[in-house]
Write a protein that holds these residues in place. Structure first.
Motif, mmCIF file in Angstrom:
data_model
loop_
_atom_site.group_PDB
_atom_site.id
_atom_site.type_symbol
_atom_site.label_atom_id
_atom_site.label_comp_id
_atom_site.label_asym_id
_atom_site.label_seq_id
_atom_site.Cartn_x
_atom_site.Cartn_y
_atom_site.Cartn_z
ATOM 1 N N SER A 190 0.811 -1.214 0.000
ATOM 2 C CA SER A 190 0.000 0.000 0.000
ATOM 3 C C SER A 190 0.845 1.265 0.000
ATOM 4 N N ASP A 724 -13.175 -4.176 4.526
ATOM 5 C CA ASP A 724 -11.739 -4.484 4.425
ATOM 6 C C ASP A 724 -11.346 -5.807 5.086
ATOM 7 N N HIS A 743 -6.119 -6.000 4.822
ATOM 8 C CA HIS A 743 -6.174 -5.074 3.701
ATOM 9 C C HIS A 743 -6.638 -3.688 4.155
ATOM 10 N N VAL A 747 -12.191 -5.709 -0.054
ATOM 11 C CA VAL A 747 -11.746 -6.998 -0.582
ATOM 12 C C VAL A 747 -12.604 -7.327 -1.797
ATOM 13 N N SER A 765 -7.594 -7.076 -3.217
ATOM 14 C CA SER A 765 -8.220 -5.895 -2.636
ATOM 15 C C SER A 765 -8.088 -4.671 -3.518
ATOM 16 N N ASP A 767 -6.890 -2.121 -2.364
ATOM 17 C CA ASP A 767 -5.641 -1.471 -1.945
ATOM 18 C C ASP A 767 -4.461 -1.831 -2.850
#
Length: 777
Positions: A190, A724, A743, A747, A765, A767
């Motif tokens: 991330s 998440d 995450h 998701v 995800s 992310d």
């Protein structure tokens, strides 16, 4: 924080900016030139300072009123003289930032108060140039300013061939217009990259290459130009003209073996070839390689541990730079997709993840009301309170904003476990606070009512499984699909993304094996299967293209772009040795094809179903001894279609838009998992027409479901959603077995694979990462 953010790269020779608004990123175009790259130049006029290309256009008219590369002087304290006026370097930086901000606001149609400004890694924590850059941005009108090291932004920029996976060590080789910067970066999930070390050469950049070409053009010989450079104002103008010509010839040689042009003041034809340019540049490149080697030595990192050299900066278009650096350092060379704006785009991506950078307070003990937070780096400056006395806080509500020592911003939030009312704030804004400081006091949260008989307590059970992160992979945008498969006897994971790439990873090591394709639009779905003993991967994208790939040979088997609508879902099954593929479109149409051979015409389906709503999910199952297909989407029901008869044989009302489907066989009958906007998963027996149970535990839309089994054969279900998290359930009892809270965003996809005495789970995800988990009982 959802407000618009301007990500700005104030470069020595050129600057660029990208506007981040929600999930969109838009480069800020210079109005006068139409370019994304603005010259870092100013020119004083009677009306004030011109910035960028308009300033450069006037430099020949009044050279004494023009100045470029003023960033070099930041922190010197020496004024820059323009005609009869003096400016501090930071004032010229402010003018540059104000021009970028003004144009971005014209594009956005609203005020922009927040900026992320990149700075060289050489601006260390205590370097006064950091505070000068912040002050310059604030003077330009930004209320909230954070700094980002340029190598981190570069490592987050779109990279040709796909992003580096977390854990990789990347040597950022930034050959810019005015300087050379090297940095060793460890890639984190991330965008949480770490700069392990940096080095720089202040006199080694594109401008220095221009100077070498300039000097070569002035060398005595046929067509001597030196005479035109002497004298008063006209000589100064000619020197500027020759400098521009030297730069243009250098740019031509990035594509051609030889270049020529006319020097207008004298009419001389000037010629230059790439071989001579290489001879001139090699000493500069020797210095950059020595700089990189010294950096690796200081970091105690052998060159062999570096995953790749990332070339950044407009000058990297010169072919010799990448060739020389890769050969001298012995590592693979990677390039950013657009060198001129790569740092701005990387900063924009980092800015878009601002909501993921926060801490939640430590939970107070019995009778304890003050709260404190872990602060990255140990301390930070309290910029502002986001909550006041009397405010009710909890459920991760932000209460304060800090600036960390590296210039980044960091939120402090109150979790549900510490919910209560703010009764006191203990620090004034501007104070330096640490991880050990109690920052505010909360009143005691009201006790929860005791559970009533017959009710369940979601999340109350302790984890019963051992779930270990076994590898992290990444894309440059939302990972939309994940599926396991086998290539040459090796278990692999294929991931698809909105960044238009599909990648195949070794499931054991999480190392990238190869990109099997590059779509021309966001890839929404991917499935794997076997046809005639041959492993295949099928992908579908936003433009309606469906491609079948051979991941072993890395080649296209067949493809079709005739579906006319975004492909939102795919499903694959083999029924009695009969491979079947289902394709679900945004317009509600579903195509099904029995695949007799890998080169089947995907645009000539055996069956077509009209769902009458946007399709989000598909799942094959067996109904009454025949193949059937479950379809769900932007509707409040699921339809089961008979594959051969092309008619609906069963319908299930979900009472919300369906976002995810998965099917399995349980207790001798098909079982369908349905997830969606109801924030819950329904386990439904379509053949029996009965509901097995409802699984509640998510606090947001369920976006993905998948059936699997533990090594001991226990059937389990994974569900992931907008909250998440991923929850693992015992299918037989409905018990929550484990919650994965890793995450930083929704998701989007899940996949199981048995692997020896283990079960692997892939979670993908928004992310931009996918994680492989190892599950044991």
């Amino acid at each position: 924080m959802k407000q618009a953010i301007l990500a700005v790269d104030v470069g020595t020779s050129s600057s660029s900016a990208a506007l981040v608004s929600g999930e969109s990123v838009e480069l800020v175009k210079e109005p006068s030139s139409g370019s994304w790259s603005w010259p870092s130049a100013v020119c004083l006029t009677d009306e004030g300072l011109l910035v960028g290309t308009p300033a450069d256009r006037r430099k020949r008219l009044r050279p004494e009123l023009h100045r470029a590369e003023f960033k070099r002087d930041l922190g010197s304290g020496a004024p820059i003289v323009l005609g009869e006026r003096e400016f501090l370097p930071e004032e010229l930086v402010t003018a540059m930032l104000r021009a970028l901000k003004s144009e971005a606001e014209a594009v956005h149609g609203a005020r922009i108060d927040r900026a992320v400004v990149t700075v060289p890694a050489t601006y260390a924590t205590a370097d006064p140039r950091r505070s000068l850059m912040i002050s310059a941005a604030e003077a330009a009108g930004f209320a909230v300013v954070e700094l980002l090291p340029e190598p981190v932004a570069a490592a987050m920029a779109p990279v040709a061939g796909g992003a580096f996976p977390p854990g990789d060590l990347v040597l950022v080789y930034d050959f810019g217009g005015g300087t050379f910067d090297a940095a060793l970066v460890r890639v984190g999930p991330s965008g949480m990259h770490e700069v392990l070390g940096h080095a720089a050469l202040d006199d080694c950049g594109g401008r220095d290459v221009d100077s070498l070409v300039y000097a070569e053009l002035l060398a005595p010989g046929e067509g001597d130009l030196a005479a035109a450079m002497s004298g008063g104002p006209e000589g100064r103008r000619n020197r500027l003209r020759l400098g521009d010509l030297a730069r243009q010839l250098k740019h031509q040689l990035s594509e051609a073996r030889a270049a020529e042009d006319v020097f207008d003041p004298t009419g001389n034809v000037v010629r230059f070839d790439r071989d001579r340019l290489v001879e001139l540049v090699i000493p500069l490149l020797d210095r950059t390689v020595s700089c990189c080697r010294g950096l690796l030595d200081r970091c105690k990192v052998p060159a062999g541990r570096v995953s790749g050299i990332l070339l950044v900066g407009g000058s990297i278009r010169m072919p010799v730079i990448g060739e020389f650096a890769g050969r001298a350092l012995g590592r693979p060379v990677r390039r950013v997709r657009d060198p001129d704006v790569a740092v701005a785009l990387g900063a924009a991506r980092w800015a878009g993840q601002a909501s993921q950078r926060f801490s939640t307070s430590t939970t107070p003990g019995q009778g304890e009301r003050p709260l404190r937070w872990p602060v990255p780096g140990g301390s930070g400056v309290l910029l502002r309170w986001l909550a006041g006395v009397g405010d009710r806080c909890g459920e991760d509500r932000p209460v304060a904003l800090l600036r960390l020592p590296d210039g980044a911003l960091h939120e402090l939030r109150v979790p549900a476990a510490a919910e209560g009312t703010v009764s006191a704030l203990h620090y004034e804004t501007g104070a330096v606070v640490t991880s050990s400081d109690w920052l505010l006091t909360m009143s005691a949260p009201e006790p929860a009512p005791p559970p009533q008989p017959g009710t369940s307590q979601p999340g109350a059970c302790p984890p019963r499984l051992q779930v270990v992160c076994d590898g992290i992979v990444s894309h440059d945008d939302t990972v939309t699909a994940a599926c396991f498969g086998t290539v040459r006897g090796r278990l692999v994971l294929a991931t698809a993304s909105k960044d238009e790439y599909v990648k195949v990873w070794d499931a054991e090591t999480a190392r990238l094996l190869h990109d099997v394709c590059e779509h021309d639009a966001a890839v929404w779905s991917a499935v794997s299967g076997t046809i005639g003993g041959r492993a295949v991967l099928v992908t579908g994208d936003e433009d309606g293209q469906v491609v079948m790939w051979d991941p072993k040979r890395r080649e296209v088997i067949t493809s079709s772009d005739h579906f006319g609508t975004a492909v939102r879902a795919l499903a694959f099954t083999t029924y009695r040795s009969r491979p079947c593929l289902a394709i679900g479109g945004e317009d509600g149409t579903v195509w099904c094809t029995a695949i007799s051979s890998p080169d089947v015409d995907l645009a000539d389906p055996d069956a077509r179903y009209d769902f009458e709503a946007e399709v989000h999910a598909l799942a094959f199952l067996e109904m009454n001894g025949s193949p059937a297909l479950a379809i769900g989407g932007e509707s409040d029901y699921v339809e089961i279609w008979d594959y051969d008869d092309e008619e609906v044989v069963e319908t299930y009302d979900y009472d919300g838009a369906v976002r995810a489907l998965a099917a399995t066989s349980f207790e001798g009958a098909p079982l369908l998992a349905v997830g969606g906007t109801e924030d819950e998963v329904h386990l439904w027996h379509p053949a029996k027409g009965s509901l097995l149970r409802v699984l509640r535990g998510h606090s947001g839309t369920v976006r993905a479901v998948a059936f699997g089994a533990l090594p001991d054969g226990t059937p389990i279900l994974a569900s992931g959603g907008k909250d998440d998290t991923v929850i693992l359930w015992d299918v037989g009892t409905g018990e929550r077995l484990h919650t994965i809270d890793y995450h930083g965003d929704t998701v989007r996809a899940l996949a199981f694979a048995p692997h020896g005495d283990r079960t692997l789970l892939a979670t993908a995800s928004k992310d931009e990462t996918a994680v492989i988990w190892e599950i044991t009982g």
